[in-house]
Design a protein around this motif. Structure first.
Motif, PDB file in Angstrom:
ATOM      1  N   PHE A  17       0.828  -1.206   0.000  1.00 28.62           N
ATOM      2  CA  PHE A  17       0.000   0.000   0.000  1.00 28.62           C
ATOM      3  C   PHE A  17       0.864   1.260   0.000  1.00 28.62           C
ATOM      4  CE2 PHE A  17      -2.651  -3.298   1.773  1.00 28.62           C
ATOM      5  CZ  PHE A  17      -3.925  -3.031   1.284  1.00 28.62           C
ATOM      6  N   ASP A  18       0.383   2.258  -0.701  1.00 30.70           N
ATOM      7  CA  ASP A  18       1.109   3.523  -0.845  1.00 30.70           C
ATOM      8  C   ASP A  18       0.765   4.471   0.307  1.00 30.70           C
ATOM      9  OD1 ASP A  18       2.406   5.793  -1.624  1.00 30.70           O
ATOM     10  OD2 ASP A  18       1.313   6.054  -3.508  1.00 30.70           O
ATOM     11  N   VAL A  19       1.611   4.528   1.314  1.00 24.56           N
ATOM     12  CA  VAL A  19       1.346   5.404   2.464  1.00 24.56           C
ATOM     13  C   VAL A  19       1.518   6.876   2.104  1.00 24.56           C
ATOM     14  CG1 VAL A  19       1.871   3.711   4.252  1.00 24.56           C
ATOM     15  CG2 VAL A  19       3.713   5.095   3.291  1.00 24.56           C
ATOM     16  N   THR A  20       2.282   7.163   1.046  1.00 28.56           N
ATOM     17  CA  THR A  20       2.484   8.568   0.676  1.00 28.56           C
ATOM     18  C   THR A  20       1.209   9.188   0.107  1.00 28.56           C
ATOM     19  OG1 THR A  20       3.231   8.117  -1.599  1.00 28.56           O
ATOM     20  CG2 THR A  20       4.899   8.067   0.140  1.00 28.56           C
ATOM     21  N   ALA A  21       0.267   8.348  -0.328  1.00 31.45           N
ATOM     22  CA  ALA A  21      -0.978   8.854  -0.906  1.00 31.45           C
ATOM     23  C   ALA A  21      -1.834   9.586   0.124  1.00 31.45           C
ATOM     24  CB  ALA A  21      -1.766   7.711  -1.527  1.00 31.45           C
ATOM     25  N   ILE A  22      -1.530   9.410   1.405  1.00 38.28           N
ATOM     26  CA  ILE A  22      -2.290  10.069   2.460  1.00 38.28           C
ATOM     27  C   ILE A  22      -2.183  11.586   2.361  1.00 38.28           C
ATOM     28  CG2 ILE A  22      -0.508  10.218   4.253  1.00 38.28           C
ATOM     29  CD1 ILE A  22      -4.011   8.825   4.882  1.00 38.28           C
ATOM     30  N   LYS A  23      -1.171  12.059   1.630  1.00 34.56           N
ATOM     31  CA  LYS A  23      -1.001  13.511   1.503  1.00 34.56           C
ATOM     32  C   LYS A  23      -2.201  14.160   0.811  1.00 34.56           C
ATOM     33  CE  LYS A  23       1.752  13.158  -2.767  1.00 34.56           C
ATOM     34  NZ  LYS A  23       3.109  13.333  -3.334  1.00 34.56           N
ATOM     35  N   LYS A  24      -2.930  13.397   0.005  1.00 30.29           N
ATOM     36  CA  LYS A  24      -4.115  13.934  -0.661  1.00 30.29           C
ATOM     37  C   LYS A  24      -5.160  14.335   0.365  1.00 30.29           C
ATOM     38  CE  LYS A  24      -7.843  12.727  -3.857  1.00 30.29           C
ATOM     39  NZ  LYS A  24      -8.450  11.650  -4.717  1.00 30.29           N
ATOM     40  N   GLU A  25      -5.460  13.448   1.302  1.00 26.39           N
ATOM     41  CA  GLU A  25      -6.438  13.758   2.344  1.00 26.39           C
ATOM     42  C   GLU A  25      -5.938  14.875   3.247  1.00 26.39           C
ATOM     43  OE1 GLU A  25      -5.666  10.720   1.387  1.00 26.39           O
ATOM     44  OE2 GLU A  25      -7.581   9.811   0.802  1.00 26.39           O
ATOM     45  N   CYS A  26      -4.630  14.872   3.517  1.00 23.93           N
ATOM     46  CA  CYS A  26      -4.044  15.935   4.343  1.00 23.93           C
ATOM     47  C   CYS A  26      -4.204  17.294   3.657  1.00 23.93           C
ATOM     48  CB  CYS A  26      -2.564  15.657   4.602  1.00 23.93           C
ATOM     49  SG  CYS A  26      -2.225  14.196   5.607  1.00 23.93           S
ATOM     50  N   GLU A  27      -3.981  17.309   2.359  1.00 25.52           N
ATOM     51  CA  GLU A  27      -4.079  18.560   1.595  1.00 25.52           C
ATOM     52  C   GLU A  27      -5.521  19.067   1.559  1.00 25.52           C
ATOM     53  OE1 GLU A  27      -2.804  21.837  -0.549  1.00 25.52           O
ATOM     54  OE2 GLU A  27      -1.578  20.311   0.462  1.00 25.52           O
ATOM     55  N   GLU A  28      -6.475  18.151   1.461  1.00 25.17           N
ATOM     56  CA  GLU A  28      -7.879  18.556   1.411  1.00 25.17           C
ATOM     57  C   GLU A  28      -8.314  19.234   2.707  1.00 25.17           C
ATOM     58  OE1 GLU A  28      -9.994  14.991   0.490  1.00 25.17           O
ATOM     59  OE2 GLU A  28      -9.483  15.046  -1.651  1.00 25.17           O
ATOM     60  N   LEU A  29      -7.826  18.742   3.830  1.00 19.91           N
ATOM     61  CA  LEU A  29      -8.200  19.306   5.124  1.00 19.91           C
ATOM     62  C   LEU A  29      -7.344  20.496   5.514  1.00 19.91           C
ATOM     63  CD1 LEU A  29      -8.858  16.020   7.152  1.00 19.91           C
ATOM     64  CD2 LEU A  29     -10.567  17.619   6.261  1.00 19.91           C
ATOM     65  N   TYR A  30      -6.087  20.483   5.053  1.00 24.00           N
ATOM     66  CA  TYR A  30      -5.148  21.549   5.407  1.00 24.00           C
ATOM     67  C   TYR A  30      -4.413  22.004   4.140  1.00 24.00           C
ATOM     68  CZ  TYR A  30      -6.013  19.868  10.145  1.00 24.00           C
ATOM     69  OH  TYR A  30      -6.616  19.493  11.330  1.00 24.00           O
ATOM     70  N   PRO A  31      -5.080  22.797   3.310  1.00 22.29           N
ATOM     71  CA  PRO A  31      -4.494  23.240   2.034  1.00 22.29           C
ATOM     72  C   PRO A  31      -3.121  23.887   2.212  1.00 22.29           C
ATOM     73  CG  PRO A  31      -6.812  23.836   2.151  1.00 22.29           C
ATOM     74  CD  PRO A  31      -6.439  23.328   3.509  1.00 22.29           C
ATOM     75  N   GLY A  32      -2.188  23.433   1.369  1.00 24.24           N
ATOM     76  CA  GLY A  32      -0.838  23.966   1.424  1.00 24.24           C
ATOM     77  C   GLY A  32       0.089  23.215   2.357  1.00 24.24           C
ATOM     78  N   TYR A  33      -0.475  22.275   3.115  1.00 21.92           N
ATOM     79  CA  TYR A  33       0.325  21.553   4.106  1.00 21.92           C
ATOM     80  C   TYR A  33       0.313  20.027   3.905  1.00 21.92           C
ATOM     81  CZ  TYR A  33       0.582  25.838   6.883  1.00 21.92           C
ATOM     82  OH  TYR A  33       0.838  27.122   7.319  1.00 21.92           O
ATOM     83  N   GLY A  34      -0.332  19.567   2.857  1.00 23.20           N
ATOM     84  CA  GLY A  34      -0.482  18.120   2.672  1.00 23.20           C
ATOM     85  C   GLY A  34       0.821  17.351   2.668  1.00 23.20           C
ATOM     86  N   GLU A  35       1.799  17.843   1.904  1.00 23.52           N
ATOM     87  CA  GLU A  35       3.091  17.161   1.805  1.00 23.52           C
ATOM     88  C   GLU A  35       3.820  17.168   3.139  1.00 23.52           C
ATOM     89  OE1 GLU A  35       5.842  14.942  -0.304  1.00 23.52           O
ATOM     90  OE2 GLU A  35       4.068  15.839  -1.218  1.00 23.52           O
ATOM     91  N   LYS A  36       3.850  18.307   3.803  1.00 23.07           N
ATOM     92  CA  LYS A  36       4.552  18.428   5.083  1.00 23.07           C
ATOM     93  C   LYS A  36       3.938  17.520   6.142  1.00 23.07           C
ATOM     94  CE  LYS A  36       6.165  23.211   4.590  1.00 23.07           C
ATOM     95  NZ  LYS A  36       6.088  24.580   5.171  1.00 23.07           N
ATOM     96  N   ILE A  37       2.618  17.551   6.237  1.00 20.83           N
ATOM     97  CA  ILE A  37       1.940  16.723   7.239  1.00 20.83           C
ATOM     98  C   ILE A  37       2.214  15.248   6.990  1.00 20.83           C
ATOM     99  CG2 ILE A  37      -0.298  15.972   8.139  1.00 20.83           C
ATOM    100  CD1 ILE A  37      -1.331  18.803   7.483  1.00 20.83           C
ATOM    101  N   SER A  38       2.043  14.810   5.747  1.00 27.63           N
ATOM    102  CA  SER A  38       2.176  13.384   5.445  1.00 27.63           C
ATOM    103  C   SER A  38       3.587  12.875   5.691  1.00 27.63           C
ATOM    104  CB  SER A  38       1.758  13.102   3.993  1.00 27.63           C
ATOM    105  OG  SER A  38       2.591  13.761   3.073  1.00 27.63           O
TER     106      SER A  38
END
Length: 221
Positions: A17-38
């Motif tokens: 499973f691709d754990v890096t894909a979680i950045k999409k959900e992170c970005e939706e909730l926190y625009p501009g921070y998806g990559e950093k959060i994930s």
């Protein structure tokens, strides 16, 4: 040694499973921070379970994942509402498979296929079910049953006891270099799924096989 393999044992996160894909959900909730959060979320998840193992202070990976998420949000001075946290934790139960994962598993379905993960059953079992992989695996093993995280020898010993075979008869697959090193040190044959083209860990534990993705396993088809 190739012909001695009786069980094909798969790590889950980053391997199937691709754990890096979680950045999409992170970005939706926190625009501009998806990559950093994930990125922080994943690195702290691994750091926390290893620290808890060293300290003898066990918690399930689900609880650790929650703690790591809270840290990632705090690091970026973001509001950590219970609603947003739960949405992101739920996303961990629906991680996408890598494009080749299901096809490779299907082609190897006549083999003894096993999941062996640091994930606790409360997150591991729903993930496997949601991806439609239940019928492809003979066993789904979690370290939560012995409360010993990989890469401890005790964790691999637990898996070996459940398999009921010799250590050299196991081919263990992971995308995580530390996990491959632990399995190799224990005595498993290992296949490093090196998706990111990283160098081998400097631990004097060379993987038996190195593949760019899971399609390399089809040599055993």
């Amino acid at each position: 040694m190739e012909n001695s393999i009786k069980a094909f044992v798969f790590d889950v996160y980053g391997t199937l499973f691709d754990v890096t894909a979680i950045k999409k959900e992170c970005e939706e909730l926190y625009p501009g921070y998806g990559e950093k959060i994930s990125q922080t979320w994943r690195s702290k998840q691994v750091e926390y379970f290893m620290l808890r193992q060293l300290m003898g202070n066990y918690a399930t990976l689900y609880a650790i994942t929650h703690d790591a998420l809270k840290y990632a949000l705090n690091e970026n001075d973001l509001q950590a509402s219970k609603e947003n946290e739960q949405k992101l934790l739920d996303a961990y139960l629906h991680l996408p498979l890598y494009s080749e994962s299901k096809e490779v598993l299907t082609q190897l379905k006549d083999k003894n296929l096993v999941v062996f993960s640091n994930g606790s059953h409360d997150m591991l079992d729903p993930l496997v079910k949601n991806a439609g992989l239940e019928e492809l695996f003979d066993q789904v093993l979690s370290i939560d049953d012995v409360k010993q995280f990989k890469p401890t020898p005790a964790s691999y010993q637990y898996a070996l006891e459940q398999l009921g075979i010799e250590s050299h008869e196991v081919l263990f697959m992971s995308s995580n270099g530390w996990d491959v090193s632990g399995a190799k040190s224990f005595g498993f044959q290992t296949a490093w799924i090196n998706r990111k083209g990283m160098p081998v860990e400097e631990l004097d534990l060379e993987p038996d096989y190195i593949f760019d993705d899971l399609t390399g396993l089809l040599k055993w088809k």
